[in-house]
Write a protein that holds these residues in place. Sequence first.
Motif, short mmCIF file in Angstrom:
data_model
loop_
_atom_site.label_atom_id
_atom_site.label_comp_id
_atom_site.label_asym_id
_atom_site.label_seq_id
_atom_site.Cartn_x
_atom_site.Cartn_y
_atom_site.Cartn_z
N THR A 1 0.83 -1.19 0.00
CA THR A 1 0.00 0.00 0.00
C THR A 1 0.87 1.25 0.00
N GLY A 2 1.85 1.29 0.85
CA GLY A 2 2.70 2.47 0.97
C GLY A 2 3.61 2.70 -0.22
N LEU A 3 3.89 1.66 -0.97
CA LEU A 3 4.82 1.77 -2.09
C LEU A 3 4.12 1.90 -3.44
N GLN A 4 2.84 2.09 -3.44
CA GLN A 4 2.07 2.24 -4.68
C GLN A 4 2.18 0.99 -5.56
N LEU A 5 2.06 -0.17 -4.94
CA LEU A 5 2.16 -1.44 -5.66
C LEU A 5 0.83 -2.18 -5.64
N ALA A 6 -0.25 -1.46 -5.87
CA ALA A 6 -1.57 -2.08 -5.86
C ALA A 6 -1.70 -3.22 -6.88
N PRO A 7 -1.18 -3.08 -8.11
CA PRO A 7 -1.25 -4.21 -9.05
C PRO A 7 -0.51 -5.45 -8.53
N THR A 8 0.56 -5.23 -7.79
CA THR A 8 1.28 -6.36 -7.20
C THR A 8 0.40 -7.03 -6.15
N ALA A 9 -0.24 -6.25 -5.31
CA ALA A 9 -1.13 -6.80 -4.30
C ALA A 9 -2.26 -7.59 -4.96
N GLN A 10 -2.83 -7.05 -6.02
CA GLN A 10 -3.93 -7.72 -6.72
C GLN A 10 -3.46 -9.05 -7.32
N ALA A 11 -2.29 -9.05 -7.94
CA ALA A 11 -1.75 -10.28 -8.53
C ALA A 11 -1.50 -11.33 -7.46
N TRP A 12 -1.04 -10.90 -6.31
CA TRP A 12 -0.80 -11.82 -5.20
C TRP A 12 -2.11 -12.42 -4.71
N LEU A 13 -3.11 -11.57 -4.53
CA LEU A 13 -4.42 -12.05 -4.08
C LEU A 13 -5.05 -13.02 -5.08
N GLU A 14 -4.80 -12.79 -6.35
CA GLU A 14 -5.34 -13.66 -7.40
C GLU A 14 -4.54 -14.94 -7.58
N GLY A 15 -3.37 -15.03 -6.92
CA GLY A 15 -2.54 -16.21 -7.03
C GLY A 15 -1.66 -16.25 -8.25
N ILE B 1 1.12 -14.46 -8.56
CA ILE B 1 2.49 -14.40 -8.06
C ILE B 1 2.50 -14.90 -6.62
N THR B 2 3.70 -15.27 -6.17
CA THR B 2 3.84 -15.78 -4.81
C THR B 2 4.33 -14.69 -3.86
N ARG B 3 4.38 -15.04 -2.60
CA ARG B 3 4.91 -14.13 -1.60
C ARG B 3 6.36 -13.76 -1.91
N GLU B 4 7.11 -14.71 -2.45
CA GLU B 4 8.51 -14.42 -2.80
C GLU B 4 8.61 -13.39 -3.92
N HIS B 5 7.72 -13.46 -4.89
CA HIS B 5 7.69 -12.45 -5.95
C HIS B 5 7.39 -11.07 -5.34
N VAL B 6 6.43 -11.04 -4.43
CA VAL B 6 6.07 -9.78 -3.78
C VAL B 6 7.28 -9.22 -3.03
N ARG B 7 7.98 -10.06 -2.31
CA ARG B 7 9.15 -9.59 -1.56
C ARG B 7 10.21 -8.99 -2.46
N VAL B 8 10.41 -9.61 -3.62
CA VAL B 8 11.40 -9.09 -4.57
C VAL B 8 10.97 -7.71 -5.06
N LEU B 9 9.70 -7.56 -5.40
CA LEU B 9 9.22 -6.27 -5.89
C LEU B 9 9.28 -5.19 -4.81
#
Length: 71
Positions: free
Chosen positions: A9-23, A25-33
Motif C-alpha cells: 500500500t505504501g509503495l504504490q504497488l496495488a497491481p502487485t497486491a492484486q496479482a498476489w491475491l489472485e494467485g 504471483i507468490t509471496r517471494e515475488h512480492v518480496r522481490v518487488l
Amino acid sequence: MRCLRRDLTGLQLAPTAQAWLEGRITREHVRVLVAAANPRIRHLVADEQDQLIDAVANKRFDVWRSEVTQR
C-alpha cells in the motif's frame, strides 16, 4: 503477511497486491518487488510492475528475480 500488505500500500504497488491475491504471483515475488522499490527507483518499479508481473508466467523465479534486481 500484514507487513507485506502495508508495504504494498505504501509503495504504490496495488497491481502487485492484486496479482498476489489472485494467485498469479507468490509471496517471494512480492518480496522481490517490495525490495526493488527502494526510494531512489520506487517510481520506476511502480510504473513497470504490470510488465514485471506478466513476466512471471514465462520465466523461472531465479531468472525473473535477477532481472528485477538488476534494474
